[in-house]
Design a protein around this motif. Structure first.
Motif, mmCIF file in Angstrom:
data_model
loop_
_atom_site.group_PDB
_atom_site.id
_atom_site.type_symbol
_atom_site.label_atom_id
_atom_site.label_comp_id
_atom_site.label_asym_id
_atom_site.label_seq_id
_atom_site.Cartn_x
_atom_site.Cartn_y
_atom_site.Cartn_z
ATOM 1 N N PHE A 45 0.826 -1.206 0.000
ATOM 2 C CA PHE A 45 0.000 0.000 0.000
ATOM 3 C C PHE A 45 0.861 1.255 0.000
ATOM 4 C CE2 PHE A 45 -2.342 3.024 2.951
ATOM 5 C CZ PHE A 45 -3.029 3.646 1.923
ATOM 6 N N VAL A 46 1.824 1.310 0.903
ATOM 7 C CA VAL A 46 2.690 2.476 0.996
ATOM 8 C C VAL A 46 3.527 2.618 -0.276
ATOM 9 C CG1 VAL A 46 4.616 3.516 2.242
ATOM 10 C CG2 VAL A 46 2.752 2.439 3.505
ATOM 11 N N GLY A 47 4.011 1.487 -0.811
ATOM 12 C CA GLY A 47 4.803 1.543 -2.033
ATOM 13 C C GLY A 47 3.987 2.021 -3.220
ATOM 14 N N ALA A 48 2.730 1.553 -3.326
ATOM 15 C CA ALA A 48 1.877 1.954 -4.436
ATOM 16 C C ALA A 48 1.532 3.427 -4.370
ATOM 17 C CB ALA A 48 0.604 1.116 -4.442
ATOM 18 N N ARG A 49 1.432 3.958 -3.161
ATOM 19 C CA ARG A 49 1.030 5.350 -2.994
ATOM 20 C C ARG A 49 2.212 6.297 -2.808
ATOM 21 N NH1 ARG A 49 -3.949 6.106 -4.920
ATOM 22 N NH2 ARG A 49 -5.427 4.612 -4.082
ATOM 23 N N GLY A 50 3.413 5.790 -2.740
ATOM 24 C CA GLY A 50 4.570 6.663 -2.674
ATOM 25 C C GLY A 50 4.935 7.120 -1.280
ATOM 26 N N GLY A 51 4.730 6.294 -0.268
ATOM 27 C CA GLY A 51 5.158 6.636 1.084
ATOM 28 C C GLY A 51 4.350 7.750 1.697
ATOM 29 N N MET A 52 3.070 7.495 1.950
ATOM 30 C CA MET A 52 2.184 8.568 2.373
ATOM 31 C C MET A 52 1.964 8.632 3.879
ATOM 32 S SD MET A 52 -0.694 8.322 -0.574
ATOM 33 C CE MET A 52 -1.115 6.678 0.006
ATOM 34 N N PHE A 53 2.590 7.750 4.644
ATOM 35 C CA PHE A 53 2.401 7.768 6.090
ATOM 36 C C PHE A 53 3.497 8.597 6.751
ATOM 37 C CE2 PHE A 53 -0.660 4.668 5.139
ATOM 38 C CZ PHE A 53 -1.526 4.599 6.209
ATOM 39 N N GLY A 54 3.627 9.841 6.265
ATOM 40 C CA GLY A 54 4.586 10.763 6.862
ATOM 41 C C GLY A 54 5.926 10.772 6.152
ATOM 42 N N ALA A 55 6.194 9.804 5.293
ATOM 43 C CA ALA A 55 7.498 9.737 4.643
ATOM 44 C C ALA A 55 7.543 10.512 3.332
ATOM 45 C CB ALA A 55 7.870 8.279 4.369
ATOM 46 N N GLY A 56 6.378 10.796 2.755
ATOM 47 C CA GLY A 56 6.347 11.472 1.475
ATOM 48 C C GLY A 56 6.415 12.979 1.606
ATOM 49 N N SER A 57 6.393 13.653 0.456
ATOM 50 C CA SER A 57 6.423 15.101 0.435
ATOM 51 C C SER A 57 5.040 15.646 0.764
ATOM 52 C CB SER A 57 6.840 15.602 -0.953
ATOM 53 O OG SER A 57 8.114 15.109 -1.295
ATOM 54 N N GLY A 59 -5.504 13.467 14.813
ATOM 55 C CA GLY A 59 -5.696 12.161 15.444
ATOM 56 C C GLY A 59 -4.734 11.115 14.939
ATOM 57 N N ASP A 60 -4.809 10.785 13.645
ATOM 58 C CA ASP A 60 -3.938 9.718 13.122
ATOM 59 C C ASP A 60 -2.732 10.247 12.360
ATOM 60 O OD1 ASP A 60 -5.400 10.621 10.954
ATOM 61 O OD2 ASP A 60 -6.670 8.841 10.861
ATOM 62 N N GLY A 61 -2.660 11.538 12.081
ATOM 63 C CA GLY A 61 -1.468 12.126 11.487
ATOM 64 C C GLY A 61 -1.139 11.660 10.086
ATOM 65 N N LEU A 62 -2.161 11.432 9.249
ATOM 66 C CA LEU A 62 -1.929 10.925 7.894
ATOM 67 C C LEU A 62 -1.844 12.066 6.885
ATOM 68 C CD1 LEU A 62 -4.431 7.923 7.798
ATOM 69 C CD2 LEU A 62 -2.025 7.916 8.466
ATOM 70 N N ASP A 63 -0.958 11.909 5.889
ATOM 71 C CA ASP A 63 -0.978 12.801 4.742
ATOM 72 C C ASP A 63 -2.294 12.592 4.001
ATOM 73 O OD1 ASP A 63 1.569 13.611 5.393
ATOM 74 O OD2 ASP A 63 2.542 12.205 4.009
ATOM 75 N N PHE A 64 -2.719 13.605 3.243
ATOM 76 C CA PHE A 64 -4.052 13.540 2.632
ATOM 77 C C PHE A 64 -4.245 12.338 1.702
ATOM 78 C CE2 PHE A 64 -7.104 14.643 -0.743
ATOM 79 C CZ PHE A 64 -8.248 14.723 0.042
ATOM 80 N N PRO A 65 -3.305 11.975 0.826
ATOM 81 C CA PRO A 65 -3.550 10.806 -0.026
ATOM 82 C C PRO A 65 -3.822 9.532 0.778
ATOM 83 C CG PRO A 65 -1.732 12.077 -0.883
ATOM 84 C CD PRO A 65 -2.039 12.646 0.464
ATOM 85 N N ALA A 66 -3.079 9.321 1.866
ATOM 86 C CA ALA A 66 -3.316 8.145 2.701
ATOM 87 C C ALA A 66 -4.647 8.254 3.420
ATOM 88 C CB ALA A 66 -2.183 8.003 3.720
ATOM 89 N N TRP A 67 -4.951 9.450 3.922
ATOM 90 C CA TRP A 67 -6.234 9.649 4.616
ATOM 91 C C TRP A 67 -7.396 9.373 3.675
ATOM 92 C CZ3 TRP A 67 -10.528 12.487 3.667
ATOM 93 C CH2 TRP A 67 -11.465 12.563 4.699
ATOM 94 N N LEU A 68 -7.326 9.904 2.454
ATOM 95 C CA LEU A 68 -8.404 9.724 1.484
ATOM 96 C C LEU A 68 -8.578 8.250 1.127
ATOM 97 C CD1 LEU A 68 -10.450 11.060 -0.492
ATOM 98 C CD2 LEU A 68 -8.593 11.099 -2.173
ATOM 99 N N ARG A 114 -2.800 20.636 3.136
ATOM 100 C CA ARG A 114 -1.373 20.404 3.253
ATOM 101 C C ARG A 114 -1.017 19.790 4.601
ATOM 102 N NH1 ARG A 114 2.349 24.025 3.020
ATOM 103 N NH2 ARG A 114 3.669 22.711 1.710
ATOM 104 N N GLN A 115 -1.827 20.033 5.622
ATOM 105 C CA GLN A 115 -1.522 19.489 6.936
ATOM 106 C C GLN A 115 -1.983 18.035 7.041
ATOM 107 O OE1 GLN A 115 -3.938 21.588 6.226
ATOM 108 N NE2 GLN A 115 -5.620 21.562 7.699
ATOM 109 N N ARG A 116 -1.434 17.332 8.010
ATOM 110 C CA ARG A 116 -1.860 15.953 8.260
ATOM 111 C C ARG A 116 -3.166 15.936 9.038
ATOM 112 N NH1 ARG A 116 4.090 13.535 9.941
ATOM 113 N NH2 ARG A 116 5.049 13.878 7.886
ATOM 114 N N SER A 117 -3.861 14.822 8.931
ATOM 115 C CA SER A 117 -5.155 14.696 9.589
ATOM 116 C C SER A 117 -5.003 14.670 11.098
ATOM 117 C CB SER A 117 -5.858 13.420 9.116
ATOM 118 O OG SER A 117 -5.056 12.280 9.401
#
Length: 361
Positions: free
Chosen positions: A28-40, A235-244, A230-233
């Protein structure tokens, strides 16, 4: 700070009830490009060297129309007058009969004289069962009249977002989407649920335009124009692509869904396209994109609602908007300002110049 694998798996589990394996989480993270805080972070105006357009404000449009009305003599009388509606990306003209009447305070007022057939049609609204040429015209007119400045106010870049429904499953085969969305009302509830979750996660309701279309298999999907936060969600601190991806997959869960099937939905059901969003930065471009170009093109099957939905009654609206208001202003032109034969507005400088200024902003 990036979330660890265990923290990411736990965050997914809290929202969805599924516990992914480390391998599924890594895919999941690889397909989305590292969206759990590791991405841009989500891009800004500067990322693309983009300058938000200087769109005319509703106040500027209204002041221009008021100025035109104040400078021009009005010899209103019972008869056919022309109504001009001016917005950021559209000028609409219609002609109607006005009749003199007595207002509540005893003064003169002017009322539109509607034909009896018009009154009957207004009182008999038909169920929506398909996408028609009239539906398309109404959408284009409305989208060209909206104030899109809120999309740029938080410093982000608008994007075109796609939301699809789960694919094939062991329990339902190719008709899995029907287990998730048996009625048109269910689909609209999913979209409203996403909007409510967005507000909870980011502290405000999003501004957006949306359109519902259908895939060849009959499954509905949504396209939205919105500005990702641009900010993380919270409670869970997710970048928007991961949150969505996580929350849409959770909203579209179905009975009998396996963890592997949920993981596939998580990876494939959402898309965010900033390049296309940047092409839709003013009212005229938004209206054109939603009606003619790219994913908005009018392929026949994309606008055909499932027969199951139609049999249940109205399928509801095919498009809509969130928190984007109309910027239209209206003025009435007396007969002497309009060519009686062609209906064209007479090209007097004090009338044409301010309108053309608005349209060129």
């Amino acid at each position: 700070m990036s979330l660890t694998v265990d923290e990411g798996i736990a965050a997914i589990g809290r929202v969805s009830g599924f516990r992914l394996s480390p391998e599924q989480f890594a895919r999941f993270v690889g397909a989305r490009g590292g969206m759990f805080g590791a991405g841009s972070p989500a891009p800004t105006h500067a990322t693309y060297g983009f300058t938000p357009p200087a769109l005319a404000t509703p106040q500027e449009i209204a002041q221009t129309v008021d100025g035109i009305q104040a400078r021009r003599p009005h010899f209103l009388s019972t008869g056919k007058h022309t109504k001009i509606e001016i917005g950021p990306g559209v000028i609409r003209r219609s002609r109607s009969w006005l009749v003199e009447d007595i207002g509540p305070a005893g003064g003169r007022v002017w009322r539109k004289l509607a034909a009896m057939t018009d009154l009957q049609e207004r009182g008999n609204k038909r169920a929506i069962t398909g996408w028609t040429a009239a539906s398309r015209r109404n959408m284009v007119r409305t989208l060209a009249s909206l104030d899109y400045r809120p999309l740029f106010e938080r410093g982000g870049v608008p994007a075109l977002v796609t939301l699809t429904y789960p694919g094939r499953s062991e329990a339902y085969g190719d008709r899995t989407w029907e287990a998730v969305a048996p009625t048109a009302a269910d689909v609209k509830n999913h979209l409203e649920s996403l909007q409510a979750r967005f507000q909870h996660a980011y502290g405000y309701r999003p501004e957006a335009v949306w359109k519902m279309e259908f895939q060849r298999r009959g499954a509905p999907h949504f396209h939205l124009l919105l500005t990702p936060p641009r900010q993380r969600s919270r409670g869970d601190g997710l970048d928007f692509p991961a949150w969505l991806a996580l929350h849409w997959a959770s909203i579209t869960r179905y009975e009998g869904q396996t963890t592997d099937e949920f993981a596939k939905t998580l990876m494939a059901a959402t898309q965010i396209d900033y390049e296309r969003g940047l092409k839709s930065y003013d009212p005229k471009r938004v209206a054109a994109y939603f009606s003619k170009h790219g994913v908005w093109s009018s392929k026949e099957y994309q606008n055909h609602a499932p027969e199951r939905w139609i049999a249940q009654g109205s399928v509801g609206r095919f498009w809509g908007r969130w928190r984007l208001k109309s910027a239209m202003a209206t003025m009435i032109l007396p007969p002497q300002d309009v060519d009686p034969d062609t209906g064209e507005i007479l090209a007097t400088p004090d009338l044409r110049s301010p309108i053309m200024h608005i349209m060129s902003e």
